[in-house]
Scaffold this motif. Structure first.
Motif, PDB file in Angstrom:
ATOM      1  N   LEU A  61       0.828  -1.206   0.000  1.00 62.47           N
ATOM      2  CA  LEU A  61       0.000   0.000   0.000  1.00 62.47           C
ATOM      3  C   LEU A  61       0.865   1.259   0.000  1.00 62.47           C
ATOM      4  O   LEU A  61       0.520   2.246  -0.651  1.00 62.47           O
ATOM      5  CB  LEU A  61      -0.919   0.009   1.220  1.00 62.47           C
ATOM      6  CG  LEU A  61      -2.303  -0.595   1.045  1.00 62.47           C
ATOM      7  CD1 LEU A  61      -3.006  -0.696   2.394  1.00 62.47           C
ATOM      8  CD2 LEU A  61      -3.139   0.228   0.078  1.00 62.47           C
ATOM      9  N   TYR A  62       1.970   1.225   0.734  1.00 65.12           N
ATOM     10  CA  TYR A  62       2.857   2.392   0.792  1.00 65.12           C
ATOM     11  C   TYR A  62       3.332   2.752  -0.611  1.00 65.12           C
ATOM     12  O   TYR A  62       3.310   3.931  -1.005  1.00 65.12           O
ATOM     13  CB  TYR A  62       4.053   2.105   1.701  1.00 65.12           C
ATOM     14  CG  TYR A  62       5.126   3.168   1.635  1.00 65.12           C
ATOM     15  CD1 TYR A  62       5.049   4.305   2.435  1.00 65.12           C
ATOM     16  CD2 TYR A  62       6.202   3.050   0.753  1.00 65.12           C
ATOM     17  CE1 TYR A  62       6.021   5.299   2.366  1.00 65.12           C
ATOM     18  CE2 TYR A  62       7.172   4.031   0.677  1.00 65.12           C
ATOM     19  CZ  TYR A  62       7.077   5.147   1.481  1.00 65.12           C
ATOM     20  OH  TYR A  62       8.031   6.130   1.399  1.00 65.12           O
ATOM     21  N   THR A  63       3.742   1.746  -1.388  1.00 66.18           N
ATOM     22  CA  THR A  63       4.245   2.034  -2.737  1.00 66.18           C
ATOM     23  C   THR A  63       3.142   2.622  -3.619  1.00 66.18           C
ATOM     24  O   THR A  63       3.410   3.519  -4.441  1.00 66.18           O
ATOM     25  CB  THR A  63       4.800   0.755  -3.403  1.00 66.18           C
ATOM     26  OG1 THR A  63       3.744  -0.212  -3.568  1.00 66.18           O
ATOM     27  CG2 THR A  63       5.903   0.149  -2.561  1.00 66.18           C
ATOM     28  N   HIS A  64       1.924   2.150  -3.443  1.00 62.90           N
ATOM     29  CA  HIS A  64       0.815   2.673  -4.237  1.00 62.90           C
ATOM     30  C   HIS A  64       0.413   4.075  -3.792  1.00 62.90           C
ATOM     31  O   HIS A  64       0.188   4.963  -4.618  1.00 62.90           O
ATOM     32  CB  HIS A  64      -0.385   1.727  -4.137  1.00 62.90           C
ATOM     33  CG  HIS A  64      -0.335   0.611  -5.134  1.00 62.90           C
ATOM     34  ND1 HIS A  64      -1.170   0.533  -6.216  1.00 62.90           N
ATOM     35  CD2 HIS A  64       0.491  -0.467  -5.224  1.00 62.90           C
ATOM     36  CE1 HIS A  64      -0.876  -0.545  -6.925  1.00 62.90           C
ATOM     37  NE2 HIS A  64       0.126  -1.176  -6.339  1.00 62.90           N
ATOM     38  N   LEU A  65       0.299   4.271  -2.486  1.00 66.49           N
ATOM     39  CA  LEU A  65      -0.102   5.582  -1.969  1.00 66.49           C
ATOM     40  C   LEU A  65       0.927   6.655  -2.326  1.00 66.49           C
ATOM     41  O   LEU A  65       0.572   7.794  -2.648  1.00 66.49           O
ATOM     42  CB  LEU A  65      -0.290   5.517  -0.457  1.00 66.49           C
ATOM     43  CG  LEU A  65      -1.507   4.720   0.022  1.00 66.49           C
ATOM     44  CD1 LEU A  65      -1.432   4.505   1.529  1.00 66.49           C
ATOM     45  CD2 LEU A  65      -2.804   5.433  -0.340  1.00 66.49           C
ATOM     46  N   LYS A  66       2.198   6.285  -2.261  1.00 63.75           N
ATOM     47  CA  LYS A  66       3.268   7.221  -2.609  1.00 63.75           C
ATOM     48  C   LYS A  66       3.090   7.687  -4.059  1.00 63.75           C
ATOM     49  O   LYS A  66       3.164   8.892  -4.354  1.00 63.75           O
ATOM     50  CB  LYS A  66       4.620   6.533  -2.444  1.00 63.75           C
ATOM     51  CG  LYS A  66       5.823   7.435  -2.667  1.00 63.75           C
ATOM     52  CD  LYS A  66       6.205   8.163  -1.413  1.00 63.75           C
ATOM     53  CE  LYS A  66       7.525   8.898  -1.574  1.00 63.75           C
ATOM     54  NZ  LYS A  66       7.869   9.682  -0.373  1.00 63.75           N
ATOM     55  N   SER A  67       2.835   6.740  -4.951  1.00 69.65           N
ATOM     56  CA  SER A  67       2.645   7.078  -6.371  1.00 69.65           C
ATOM     57  C   SER A  67       1.361   7.869  -6.580  1.00 69.65           C
ATOM     58  O   SER A  67       1.317   8.793  -7.398  1.00 69.65           O
ATOM     59  CB  SER A  67       2.609   5.797  -7.206  1.00 69.65           C
ATOM     60  OG  SER A  67       3.836   5.107  -7.137  1.00 69.65           O
ATOM     61  N   PHE A  72      -0.920  13.972  -7.437  1.00 71.91           N
ATOM     62  CA  PHE A  72      -1.611  15.182  -6.984  1.00 71.91           C
ATOM     63  C   PHE A  72      -0.616  16.237  -6.487  1.00 71.91           C
ATOM     64  O   PHE A  72      -0.998  17.174  -5.788  1.00 71.91           O
ATOM     65  CB  PHE A  72      -2.585  14.839  -5.863  1.00 71.91           C
ATOM     66  CG  PHE A  72      -3.802  14.074  -6.322  1.00 71.91           C
ATOM     67  CD1 PHE A  72      -4.844  14.722  -6.957  1.00 71.91           C
ATOM     68  CD2 PHE A  72      -3.889  12.706  -6.135  1.00 71.91           C
ATOM     69  CE1 PHE A  72      -5.961  14.019  -7.387  1.00 71.91           C
ATOM     70  CE2 PHE A  72      -5.000  11.991  -6.558  1.00 71.91           C
ATOM     71  CZ  PHE A  72      -6.041  12.654  -7.192  1.00 71.91           C
ATOM     72  N   LEU A  73       0.658  16.034  -6.853  1.00 69.37           N
ATOM     73  CA  LEU A  73       1.742  16.958  -6.483  1.00 69.37           C
ATOM     74  C   LEU A  73       1.930  17.041  -4.971  1.00 69.37           C
ATOM     75  O   LEU A  73       2.356  18.073  -4.434  1.00 69.37           O
ATOM     76  CB  LEU A  73       1.475  18.360  -7.056  1.00 69.37           C
ATOM     77  CG  LEU A  73       1.292  18.428  -8.582  1.00 69.37           C
ATOM     78  CD1 LEU A  73       1.052  19.871  -9.006  1.00 69.37           C
ATOM     79  CD2 LEU A  73       2.496  17.840  -9.307  1.00 69.37           C
ATOM     80  N   VAL A  74       1.613  15.943  -4.282  1.00 72.42           N
ATOM     81  CA  VAL A  74       1.849  15.859  -2.843  1.00 72.42           C
ATOM     82  C   VAL A  74       3.167  15.118  -2.646  1.00 72.42           C
ATOM     83  O   VAL A  74       3.228  13.885  -2.739  1.00 72.42           O
ATOM     84  CB  VAL A  74       0.701  15.108  -2.126  1.00 72.42           C
ATOM     85  CG1 VAL A  74       0.994  15.011  -0.631  1.00 72.42           C
ATOM     86  CG2 VAL A  74      -0.619  15.808  -2.373  1.00 72.42           C
ATOM     87  N   ASP A  75       4.246  15.872  -2.384  1.00 76.89           N
ATOM     88  CA  ASP A  75       5.559  15.258  -2.223  1.00 76.89           C
ATOM     89  C   ASP A  75       5.896  15.085  -0.755  1.00 76.89           C
ATOM     90  O   ASP A  75       5.057  15.322   0.125  1.00 76.89           O
ATOM     91  CB  ASP A  75       6.629  16.086  -2.934  1.00 76.89           C
ATOM     92  CG  ASP A  75       6.662  17.542  -2.445  1.00 76.89           C
ATOM     93  OD1 ASP A  75       6.143  17.823  -1.337  1.00 76.89           O
ATOM     94  OD2 ASP A  75       7.201  18.401  -3.173  1.00 76.89           O
TER      95      ASP A  75
END
Length: 252
Positions: A61-67, A72-75
């Motif tokens: 999930l972390y890898t998906h949520l990060k992408s 949405f330009l949320v870095d």
């Protein structure tokens, strides 16, 4: 040892194999072949943990949520890795039986603007968790539609002298593919086609039962009665009886 543990280990090899076969870049394929993708025998979060370790689903999930957030330009300046991992943990805790392809379908819908929007740095987690709640209701509708298509296919198959295409035309469903057929560009996770497992059928039944009881189609009393009758003919019992017998099974 549950049979699915051996099956998933043979199918994916490792958690890295899961991440490769069901990466964020494949969410478009899942959405394009929606019914086949979510009906396939794919691990849920809880089963992924049981197969590859207690934090396997959080890592995936972390890898998906990060992408997803990057789109949405949320870095990392707006949402840290620790916050993303926390969000993944919250999702696993609240939706343990959600399948990986179901979450991938949610990602596609979320990117498409179906659900809540981000309105500031304090909204990222709530926007996603609240949107997931709405998606679960939509998912019930999807599974009910899959079930209804199966019933239509059965009716068409026993009607003398009528093809599936003719049946669709008579019922205002022109162009609808025969239930269970794949598109020319199938979802990557469906490289090997086989009959749905018993557990997949139970999951469809549970979602269908919830759709009837929650009246997700907002039908009147007559419509609800008809849905209950269809459900009973299909499963041999009422939605309440079906959930009492099967809901705890898929959550284990």
């Amino acid at each position: 040892m549950p049979a699915y543990l051996t099956e998933y280990r043979q199918k994916y090899g490792s958690l890295e194999g899961v991440c490769k076969l069901m990466s964020f870049t494949d969410i478009g394929k899942v959405a394009a072949d929606r019914d086949s993708a979510i009906s396939a025998d794919i691990p849920s979060f809880v089963r992924l943990n049981q197969t590859f370790g207690e934090k396997a689903s959080i890592f995936w999930l972390y890898t998906h949520l990060k992408s997803l957030l990057v789109r949405f330009l949320v870095d990392e300046k707006k949402m840290s890795d620790e916050q993303i991992e926390f969000l993944a943990s919250v999702i696993v805790t609240n939706h343990p039986t959600m399948k990986l392809t179901e979450f991938m379908l949610f990602e596609s819908y979320f990117l498409g603007g179906r659900y809540q929007e981000f309105y500031g740095e304090n909204s990222y987690i709530l926007a996603i968790t609240r949107s997931l709640q709405q998606f679960k209701k939509d998912l019930n509708n999807i599974y009910w539609q899959i079930e209804r298509d199966k019933e239509n296919a059965k009716k068409a198959s026993v009607t003398p002298g009528i093809s599936w295409e003719e049946y669709c035309k008579l019922n205002g469903m022109e162009g609808k593919p025969y239930p269970g057929t794949l598109q020319k560009d199938p979802v990557k996770v469906q490289t090997v086609r086989k009959q749905p497992s018993a557990m997949s059928e139970v999951r469809v039944g549970v979602n269908s039962a919830h759709a009837v009881l929650d009246n997700t189609f907002r039908l009147d009393k007559s419509g609800i009665a008809q849905l209950r009758d269809v459900f009973k003919k299909r499963y041999g019992c009422s939605p309440e009886e079906y959930l009492k017998k099967h809901e705890e099974v898929i959550e284990k």
